[in-house]
Design a protein around this motif. Structure first.
Motif: not given
Ligand code: G3I
Length: 392
Positions: A349-358
């Protein structure tokens, strides 16, 4: 729209990254890791994570009705607990007052039962992926508190009755504490639940209904960034209140969406000590450790740089995984399960978050930067971090 960020480009970028990662995962190219953890594969390849940790805690993974088919071999070999990544969430399973989507959830439950795998229920109340219909009354006006409580009660009773005795744990309430650093802002006030109640009454109600509906299931409060000192303080306050009010809560889920940079060992220990001091049990419910420490900076007109799964990133991730599992082993008396959020680096699920986390800002439009956050690579093969974790 920036040509690097449109959908087509994201797909191409993803494919390139996947190809690069494929080559990085082949044995001949595997990186030299200078850190101390023992990442040498053990001779006994027949064992899975569940076997290595059989005397410590359950080993779990988040699944979908698709991954239980496509990744079943890996899931069955490595894990003895599953969580539905999305298929039991309120808005997914109960999209309208008189409509229920049981199919995917039932498939996951049947898969787990067939293979004697335990099932965590996730979740019964969250500000996201909720059922919007619950908040509107028959007259089109905002639902009253009484109506909301009735709908919450009926939802919880219907779901828990269907799966009675099948779930060993339910995440009853998810992420009700405000993530920001201001400790005077305790609750997530932007949640529709908070807006309707302006008090934590709905949190207590959800636990009481769940306990009535299935007294055999352990009931958890589940949260992210729980180790960060300011948030830890707020969570502790909520837990103390629930205990003081005799709310039937059994445990706390530390989601553990972490990065190679955070949290520190000391922060994890302090958070664990606090929860344990209240007599609550613990699970790490959504573990992943992205190789990035923050989201990429999107500079207009320029392609975001994805460094990929570099030897440096791999070394840092190995160290972090080793550190957290050393702590998990030290606290095994209190930790009932450790669940990874997704099966392998093939899809997170993290792959589309620009490298960020929760909790990190999400670049908009979405930026695809692979996070490589798990113990299995893009080909579902064990990474060096896997061996660092199982080799004590
Ligand atoms: O299923 C639909 C599909 O029909 C549609 O075409 C597509 C278009 O966007 O969306 C699909 O739904 C997506 C769903 O994942 C399934 O892939 C949703 O848009 C997307 O928002 C949803 O994301 C999930 C996220 O929760 C929602 O906030 C992630 O998969 C899931 O991993 C994530 O899980 C949460 C935990 O429940 C709680 N803790 C944080 C964790 C990460 O956010």
């Amino acid at each position: 729209m920036n040509r690097y960020l449109n959908n087509k480009s994201l797909v191409i970028a993803g494919a390139v990254v996947a190809l690069l990662s494929f080559s990085q995962c082949t044995p001949k190219q595997s990186a030299t890791v200078s850190s101390a953890p023992n990442t040498t594969p053990q001779a006994d390849q027949s064992k899975g994570l569940k076997d290595y940790f059989k005397d410590d805690f359950l080993m779990g993974v988040a699944v979908s009705s698709r991954s239980i088919r496509t990744d079943s071999a890996l899931i069955l070999k490595e894990f003895n607990s599953v969580t539905a990544e999305n298929d039991m969430k309120v808005g997914v399973i109960h999209p309208a007052e008189d409509r229920w989507n049981w199919k995917n959830a039932d498939d996951i439950v049947a898969f787990a039962e067939r293979h004697h795998i335990k099932i965590r229920g996730h979740n019964l109340l969250w500000h996201k992926q909720g059922a919007d219909w619950m908040f509107t009354g028959p007259d089109g006006k905002p639902a009253s508190k009484e109506l909301l409580l009735k709908r919450l009660h009926d939802h919880i009773f219907t779901v828990l009755s269907r799966y009675k005795g099948k779930m060993y744990v339910w995440d009853v309430v998810n992420e009700a504490i405000e993530d920001g650093p201001d400790t005077t802002m305790m609750y997530r006030e932007s949640s529709p639940w908070w807006k309707a109640f302006k008090s934590p009454e709905f949190i207590e109600a959800a636990f009481r209904y769940a306990h009535e509906a299935d007294p055999t299931a352990k009931l958890y409060y589940n949260e992210f960034n729980s180790e960060r000192p300011d948030k830890r303080e707020k969570i502790f306050k909520l837990l103390k209140k629930l205990k003081a009010d005799k709310v039937p809560i059994d445990g706390v889920g530390f989601q553990a969406h972490w990065t190679v940079g955070r949290p520190s060992a000391d922060q994890i220990r302090k958070a664990l000590d606090e929860v344990i001091s209240l007599g609550l049990e613990v699970q790490f419910t959504e573990l992943d450790i992205t190789v990035h420490t923050k989201p990429v900076e999107v500079i207009s007109g320029k392609a975001p740089v994805d460094p990929g799964f570099t030897p440096e990133a791999e070394a840092k991730q190995i160290d972090k995984y080793k550190m957290v599992f050393d702590i998990f082993r030290q606290y095994k008396k209190h930790i009932k399960a450790v669940t990874f959020w997704n099966v392998s680096d093939r899809g997170s699920w993290l792959d589309s978050r620009g490298g960020g986390s929760a909790g990190d800002p999400i670049p908009s439009p979405a930026v695809f930067i692979k996070a490589y956050p798990l113990l299995f690579d893009v080909n579902n093969q064990r990474k060096k971090a896997y061996w660092a974790v199982v080799n004590k």
